[in-house]
Design a protein around this motif. Sequence first.
Motif, PDB file in Angstrom:
ATOM      1  N   LYS A 139     -11.204 -14.062 -20.167  1.00  0.00           N
ATOM      2  CA  LYS A 139     -11.139 -14.971 -19.021  1.00  0.00           C
ATOM      3  C   LYS A 139     -10.827 -16.394 -19.462  1.00  0.00           C
ATOM      4  N   GLN A 140     -11.282 -16.772 -20.648  1.00  0.00           N
ATOM      5  CA  GLN A 140     -10.955 -18.094 -21.170  1.00  0.00           C
ATOM      6  C   GLN A 140      -9.448 -18.233 -21.365  1.00  0.00           C
ATOM      7  N   ILE A 141      -8.835 -17.206 -21.930  1.00  0.00           N
ATOM      8  CA  ILE A 141      -7.390 -17.237 -22.174  1.00  0.00           C
ATOM      9  C   ILE A 141      -6.626 -17.280 -20.856  1.00  0.00           C
ATOM     10  N   SER A 142      -7.075 -16.505 -19.873  1.00  0.00           N
ATOM     11  CA  SER A 142      -6.428 -16.508 -18.560  1.00  0.00           C
ATOM     12  C   SER A 142      -6.578 -17.863 -17.877  1.00  0.00           C
ATOM     13  N   SER A 143      -7.743 -18.474 -18.027  1.00  0.00           N
ATOM     14  CA  SER A 143      -7.998 -19.783 -17.433  1.00  0.00           C
ATOM     15  C   SER A 143      -7.120 -20.847 -18.071  1.00  0.00           C
ATOM     16  N   LEU A 144      -6.961 -20.787 -19.377  1.00  0.00           N
ATOM     17  CA  LEU A 144      -6.091 -21.736 -20.076  1.00  0.00           C
ATOM     18  C   LEU A 144      -4.639 -21.583 -19.612  1.00  0.00           C
ATOM     19  N   THR A 145      -4.188 -20.349 -19.503  1.00  0.00           N
ATOM     20  CA  THR A 145      -2.810 -20.095 -19.066  1.00  0.00           C
ATOM     21  C   THR A 145      -2.577 -20.644 -17.667  1.00  0.00           C
ATOM     22  N   GLU A 146      -3.524 -20.423 -16.785  1.00  0.00           N
ATOM     23  CA  GLU A 146      -3.398 -20.913 -15.409  1.00  0.00           C
ATOM     24  C   GLU A 146      -3.357 -22.434 -15.366  1.00  0.00           C
ATOM     25  N   ALA A 147      -4.131 -23.079 -16.228  1.00  0.00           N
ATOM     26  CA  ALA A 147      -4.191 -24.544 -16.237  1.00  0.00           C
ATOM     27  C   ALA A 147      -2.936 -25.175 -16.823  1.00  0.00           C
ATOM     28  N   TYR A 148      -2.245 -24.469 -17.720  1.00  0.00           N
ATOM     29  CA  TYR A 148      -1.129 -25.053 -18.450  1.00  0.00           C
ATOM     30  C   TYR A 148       0.255 -24.689 -17.907  1.00  0.00           C
ATOM     31  N   GLY A 159       8.433 -12.274 -21.839  1.00  0.00           N
ATOM     32  CA  GLY A 159       7.269 -12.692 -21.057  1.00  0.00           C
ATOM     33  C   GLY A 159       7.025 -11.838 -19.836  1.00  0.00           C
ATOM     34  N   GLU A 160       8.110 -11.296 -19.262  1.00  0.00           N
ATOM     35  CA  GLU A 160       7.982 -10.453 -18.077  1.00  0.00           C
ATOM     36  C   GLU A 160       7.551  -9.024 -18.418  1.00  0.00           C
ATOM     37  N   LEU A 161       7.785  -8.599 -19.657  1.00  0.00           N
ATOM     38  CA  LEU A 161       7.464  -7.215 -20.030  1.00  0.00           C
ATOM     39  C   LEU A 161       5.966  -6.942 -20.028  1.00  0.00           C
ATOM     40  N   ASP A 162       5.169  -7.914 -20.454  1.00  0.00           N
ATOM     41  CA  ASP A 162       3.720  -7.714 -20.555  1.00  0.00           C
ATOM     42  C   ASP A 162       3.035  -9.068 -20.362  1.00  0.00           C
ATOM     43  N   PRO A 163       2.082  -9.177 -19.417  1.00  0.00           N
ATOM     44  CA  PRO A 163       1.446 -10.479 -19.152  1.00  0.00           C
ATOM     45  C   PRO A 163       0.694 -11.045 -20.355  1.00  0.00           C
ATOM     46  N   ARG A 164       0.321 -10.174 -21.304  1.00  0.00           N
ATOM     47  CA  ARG A 164      -0.392 -10.655 -22.487  1.00  0.00           C
ATOM     48  C   ARG A 164       0.494 -11.530 -23.369  1.00  0.00           C
ATOM     49  N   VAL A 165       1.815 -11.350 -23.256  1.00  0.00           N
ATOM     50  CA  VAL A 165       2.739 -12.128 -24.090  1.00  0.00           C
ATOM     51  C   VAL A 165       2.610 -13.608 -23.767  1.00  0.00           C
ATOM     52  N   ARG A 166       2.751 -13.956 -22.493  1.00  0.00           N
ATOM     53  CA  ARG A 166       2.673 -15.364 -22.104  1.00  0.00           C
ATOM     54  C   ARG A 166       1.280 -15.934 -22.348  1.00  0.00           C
ATOM     55  N   SER A 167       0.263 -15.168 -22.041  1.00  0.00           N
ATOM     56  CA  SER A 167      -1.107 -15.669 -22.228  1.00  0.00           C
ATOM     57  C   SER A 167      -1.378 -15.997 -23.686  1.00  0.00           C
ATOM     58  N   LEU A 168      -0.934 -15.131 -24.596  1.00  0.00           N
ATOM     59  CA  LEU A 168      -1.171 -15.374 -26.014  1.00  0.00           C
ATOM     60  C   LEU A 168      -0.343 -16.563 -26.511  1.00  0.00           C
ATOM     61  N   VAL A 169       0.894 -16.690 -26.023  1.00  0.00           N
ATOM     62  CA  VAL A 169       1.725 -17.824 -26.428  1.00  0.00           C
ATOM     63  C   VAL A 169       1.113 -19.135 -25.965  1.00  0.00           C
ATOM     64  N   PHE A 170       0.678 -19.212 -24.710  1.00  0.00           N
ATOM     65  CA  PHE A 170       0.052 -20.429 -24.206  1.00  0.00           C
ATOM     66  C   PHE A 170      -1.183 -20.789 -25.017  1.00  0.00           C
ATOM     67  N   THR A 171      -1.980 -19.784 -25.355  1.00  0.00           N
ATOM     68  CA  THR A 171      -3.215 -20.031 -26.090  1.00  0.00           C
ATOM     69  C   THR A 171      -2.936 -20.540 -27.496  1.00  0.00           C
TER      70      THR A 171
END
Length: 585
Positions: free
Chosen positions: A197-206, A353-365
């Motif tokens: 949830k921390q990673i998702s929250s960071l992605t949403e904020a950025y 980034g569109e293939l798997d939502p974890r890609v963008r979340s990990l990159v943002f983090t």
Amino acid sequence: MRICASFRKTMASSFAVCRLHMRGRASLAKCLQKTDAFLHRSIGTDVVIARAEATRSDESDEKNGRKSLHTLHMERQEQAERSVLISCQSSTNEKKFLKYLSKHGEINKYFFYESYGVYAVVEFANQESVTSLLEGVAIPGGSHESAVPFKSRLLSLRNLGSVDSSNQLSGRQCQPQTTIPINELIKRLSREESIDKQISSLTEAYQLTEENSRLRFLVCSLLKDIATAYFPECTIKPFGSSVNGFGKLGCDLDMLLDLDSITGRNVKLPKSGLSLEYQMKRANSERAVTQSILSVIGECVDQFGPGCVGVQKILNARCPLVRFAHQPSGFQCDLTANNRVAMKSTELLYLYGELDPRVRSLVFTVRCWARAHGVTSSIPGAWITNFSLTVMVLFFLQKRTPPIIPTLDHLRDLAGPGDKSVIEGNDCTFVSDFNKIQLQSNTETLEQLLGEFFEFYATFPFSRMSINIRKGKEQNKPEVAPLHIQNPFETSLNVSKNVNASQLDRFVALCQESAWLLQQSETSTPRGGGAGGEGAPTPWGLATLLLPSQVAGIKSRKKRRREPASERIKGLLESLKNKNQLKKS
């Protein structure tokens, strides 16, 4: 910059795009014929087949809830063509504002934001409404200066009517358009219940908001209104972080002047009939043509571009560009012309980034973590760039068992005739149809992936091996450089050539520290605190990784491996233990 959105009902029908051409301008020397060779490369495929296949691919992807970058571009460009940018007074009455503009036609969407004042982006349902609005605007002038009657869709609205202080635009709920301060982000993450949830929250904020994305396309459209005075039917497209899905709020706006959309290009000259007449200037090279085009556009932006300040024509760079600040939007802008490989890189990153939502979340983090510790910087130098860091994340995800994303070579093998692309001898071909890509089942959580990312690069053999997302595996270094990351398309280039040994050593040391922190129960589980708004929550998990580090000054990786933990980590753990003991007593 702050932004607040208000919506009206969305029109479902499609709208024709009518371009507004500037008139009353002197035409400069036309360079289109020379640019034909270098701005529109023949890629050995039938254009009709390519467009038909791309259309079928876009329709298929939309049915599955995923839009291709081409579709996204078309939608945003159409919205921008029907939009105007209006400077307002902070006390403007919103109802009167909408009533006044609605005289010219139905409004699809509007929103307000702040940047050197209050501005509104207004999208009409029809292009005719924009034309009607512009026909009624007045051109300001004064006795002390001569006004240039250059009509643009950047307007000012004054004395429409004000409201009391309790109902001002500035008092409404607004969405920030720049990233929140790191200290505020750490507090926000510390309140989450899990690292996922921390990673998702960071992605949403950025990540970029829809409103910010619309504003970027509108700025491109406003600049296109200037460029079409010299190159009718041309387009200006955003590329890079503005559209690849990995851009954060406040990132620069990179733009490409595209002449491929001009009708009549690459059509065989008829034996009889009409052909356009050109007045040509000699050019020694394709690069010289690029410089000429950008020099013309740059001069016009400098002299007549509303809100464009600090214009620099950097024509001798490896990739010539025009750089300026667009004050009404707050964007730092770079305009290029011959940068097709960069556009293909944008498409590739968007696809991943569109293939798997974890890609963008990990990159943002990882990017946020890197910026917090000075691994990346907005100032050019020996630091690792955001692009290099993104490629490192993609490579790591290709190395998982099973892989989360496919290699670029695999995407090339899946490509159809319409996907074929060869730019200046470089193979830039990869599939665009999401339905052709079959992903393997990998169920690793974001928390697991983040920890494994740090472990992976803490022990990566940088001294011997190169990172290659084409193959998805390490390869022997082709040159002597501390960090070697192969350019995905221009494979002879190292995208991290600027990185020196000390910066790489520091990156490895931070990976070791972060991997160790995530393994400790004291810092990898919620610690409470701050409940009910009483005091700040205790940093834990991802929030701990963003705290200041003590790894600066490390001389070598070997020395770092002998050090189990930094003094900062020890102090943090001792502090946590002391707090627990006090609670028990």
